[in-house]
Design a protein around this motif. Structure first.
Motif, mmCIF file in Angstrom:
data_model
loop_
_atom_site.group_PDB
_atom_site.id
_atom_site.type_symbol
_atom_site.label_atom_id
_atom_site.label_comp_id
_atom_site.label_asym_id
_atom_site.label_seq_id
_atom_site.Cartn_x
_atom_site.Cartn_y
_atom_site.Cartn_z
ATOM 1 N N MET A 1 0.851 -1.169 0.000
ATOM 2 C CA MET A 1 0.000 0.000 0.000
ATOM 3 C C MET A 1 0.900 1.236 0.000
ATOM 4 O O MET A 1 0.947 1.974 0.945
ATOM 5 N N THR A 2 1.651 1.405 -1.048
ATOM 6 C CA THR A 2 2.486 2.592 -1.145
ATOM 7 C C THR A 2 1.719 3.669 -1.879
ATOM 8 O O THR A 2 0.653 3.435 -2.418
ATOM 9 N N ASP A 3 2.308 4.842 -1.907
ATOM 10 C CA ASP A 3 1.621 5.973 -2.513
ATOM 11 C C ASP A 3 2.132 6.222 -3.924
ATOM 12 O O ASP A 3 2.104 7.335 -4.413
ATOM 13 N N HIS A 4 2.576 5.158 -4.596
ATOM 14 C CA HIS A 4 3.186 5.316 -5.907
ATOM 15 C C HIS A 4 2.204 5.098 -7.044
ATOM 16 O O HIS A 4 2.608 4.838 -8.155
ATOM 17 N N ASP A 5 0.928 5.194 -6.793
ATOM 18 C CA ASP A 5 -0.067 5.008 -7.838
ATOM 19 C C ASP A 5 -0.723 6.346 -8.148
ATOM 20 O O ASP A 5 -1.667 6.760 -7.478
ATOM 21 N N PRO A 6 -0.206 7.041 -9.155
ATOM 22 C CA PRO A 6 -0.763 8.363 -9.457
ATOM 23 C C PRO A 6 -2.215 8.296 -9.916
ATOM 24 O O PRO A 6 -2.959 9.267 -9.774
ATOM 25 N N GLY A 7 -2.659 7.139 -10.440
ATOM 26 C CA GLY A 7 -4.053 7.004 -10.869
ATOM 27 C C GLY A 7 -5.009 7.154 -9.704
ATOM 28 O O GLY A 7 -6.045 7.813 -9.817
ATOM 29 N N VAL A 8 -4.682 6.543 -8.570
ATOM 30 C CA VAL A 8 -5.534 6.645 -7.388
ATOM 31 C C VAL A 8 -5.535 8.083 -6.879
ATOM 32 O O VAL A 8 -6.588 8.632 -6.544
ATOM 33 N N THR A 9 -4.377 8.705 -6.861
ATOM 34 C CA THR A 9 -4.307 10.098 -6.407
ATOM 35 C C THR A 9 -5.148 11.002 -7.306
ATOM 36 O O THR A 9 -5.872 11.882 -6.819
ATOM 37 N N ARG A 10 -5.114 10.761 -8.609
ATOM 38 C CA ARG A 10 -5.952 11.556 -9.529
ATOM 39 C C ARG A 10 -7.429 11.330 -9.249
ATOM 40 O O ARG A 10 -8.232 12.264 -9.244
ATOM 41 N N LEU A 11 -7.803 10.077 -9.025
ATOM 42 C CA LEU A 11 -9.205 9.780 -8.705
ATOM 43 C C LEU A 11 -9.626 10.468 -7.412
ATOM 44 O O LEU A 11 -10.744 10.981 -7.310
ATOM 45 N N LEU A 12 -8.745 10.471 -6.431
ATOM 46 C CA LEU A 12 -9.053 11.123 -5.162
ATOM 47 C C LEU A 12 -9.257 12.628 -5.365
ATOM 48 O O LEU A 12 -10.178 13.219 -4.800
ATOM 49 N N ARG A 13 -8.414 13.221 -6.180
ATOM 50 C CA ARG A 13 -8.564 14.660 -6.460
ATOM 51 C C ARG A 13 -9.879 14.933 -7.188
ATOM 52 O O ARG A 13 -10.564 15.908 -6.890
ATOM 53 N N ARG A 14 -10.213 14.073 -8.159
ATOM 54 C CA ARG A 14 -11.485 14.249 -8.872
ATOM 55 C C ARG A 14 -12.663 14.111 -7.909
ATOM 56 O O ARG A 14 -13.636 14.864 -7.974
ATOM 57 N N ALA A 15 -12.575 13.123 -7.015
ATOM 58 C CA ALA A 15 -13.646 12.921 -6.031
ATOM 59 C C ALA A 15 -13.755 14.129 -5.115
ATOM 60 O O ALA A 15 -14.861 14.577 -4.791
ATOM 61 N N ARG A 16 -12.612 14.668 -4.704
ATOM 62 C CA ARG A 16 -12.621 15.875 -3.874
ATOM 63 C C ARG A 16 -13.267 17.042 -4.601
ATOM 64 O O ARG A 16 -13.893 17.891 -3.989
ATOM 65 N N ALA A 24 -16.930 5.949 -8.071
ATOM 66 C CA ALA A 24 -17.161 4.594 -8.577
ATOM 67 C C ALA A 24 -15.865 3.990 -9.089
ATOM 68 O O ALA A 24 -15.555 2.819 -8.822
ATOM 69 N N GLU A 25 -15.097 4.775 -9.836
ATOM 70 C CA GLU A 25 -13.803 4.294 -10.329
ATOM 71 C C GLU A 25 -12.862 4.000 -9.162
ATOM 72 O O GLU A 25 -12.129 3.013 -9.185
ATOM 73 N N LEU A 26 -12.887 4.867 -8.168
ATOM 74 C CA LEU A 26 -12.035 4.679 -6.995
ATOM 75 C C LEU A 26 -12.364 3.369 -6.294
ATOM 76 O O LEU A 26 -11.463 2.607 -5.943
ATOM 77 N N MET A 27 -13.652 3.094 -6.117
ATOM 78 C CA MET A 27 -14.062 1.860 -5.447
ATOM 79 C C MET A 27 -13.521 0.640 -6.166
ATOM 80 O O MET A 27 -12.969 -0.260 -5.538
ATOM 81 N N SER A 28 -13.657 0.601 -7.477
ATOM 82 C CA SER A 28 -13.169 -0.582 -8.195
ATOM 83 C C SER A 28 -11.643 -0.654 -8.159
ATOM 84 O O SER A 28 -11.079 -1.747 -8.139
#
Length: 194
Positions: A1-16, A24-28
């Motif tokens: 569970m490192t923070d090296h996945d920029p896709g998840v960070t982008r999804l989090l920013r979009r969700a914010r 929905a994308e974040l959940m999957s």
């Protein structure tokens, strides 16, 4: 569970930013990792369990998605917040069960090994939650460290990333928090109890 996945960070920013499709994308994207956290929290359960890993993940995600203004900074922060949500769900579940039955003797908790039988130790889970509420008034960082380390099973490195502090700060807070909890829970000095 490192923070090296920029896709998840982008999804989090979009969700914010209010993008509901991002949730929905974040959940999957993070579903499997949330299941790992949920399994850690439910580890050691006997055969009479009434809350399942999948249900815990879904309840936590619903709780997270109802937050009108999510402040998730990055992947690690999101998982730390998810661990807190799961803790709250499990404590609520334990409180409901405890109202139906009483009992549960304990003499020792090994905070390094995340093994707490939610079904059999409902009172202990409630006691830990109450102690964490008190600890949060004394030192909020120590409480967050316990949530990340004990409830989410995160490493020092992952906890440091989630809380935006150094690993050394996490280790010191973890030692102090465990000692404080042992005293608060009436277990005596941690050095004599594990």
């Amino acid at each position: 569970m490192t923070d090296h996945d920029p896709g998840v960070t982008r999804l989090l920013r979009r969700a914010r930013g209010g993008d509901e499709t991002a949730l929905a994308e974040l959940m999957s994207t993070v579903y499997d990792e949330l299941r790992v956290i949920a399994r850690r929290q439910l580890r050691g359960r006997g055969g009479g369990q009434t809350i399942q890993t999948t249900a815990l993940v879904h309840e936590a995600f619903i709780k997270l998605s109802k937050n009108n203004e999510p402040e998730w900074v990055d992947r690690c922060h999101f998982f730390a917040v998810a661990a807190t949500a799961m803790r709250q769900i499990l404590v609520d579940h334990a409180r409901r069960r405890a109202s139906a039955k009483r009992g549960g003797n304990w003499s020792r908790i090994d905070f390094e090994k995340v093994q707490l039988d939610v079904e059999e130790q409902t009172e202990l889970l409630i006691e830990i939650d109450d102690a964490l509420e008190k600890l949060s008034r004394v030192d909020a960082r120590m409480t967050r460290v316990v949530e990340c380390r004990f409830f989410a099973g995160m490493s020092d490195e992952e906890t440091a990333l989630a809380l935006d502090v150094s690993e050394r700060t996490v280790r010191r807070a973890w030692v102090k928090a465990r000692a404080w909890l042992h005293v608060e829970l009436g277990l005596g000095d941690e050095s004599t109890n594990g």
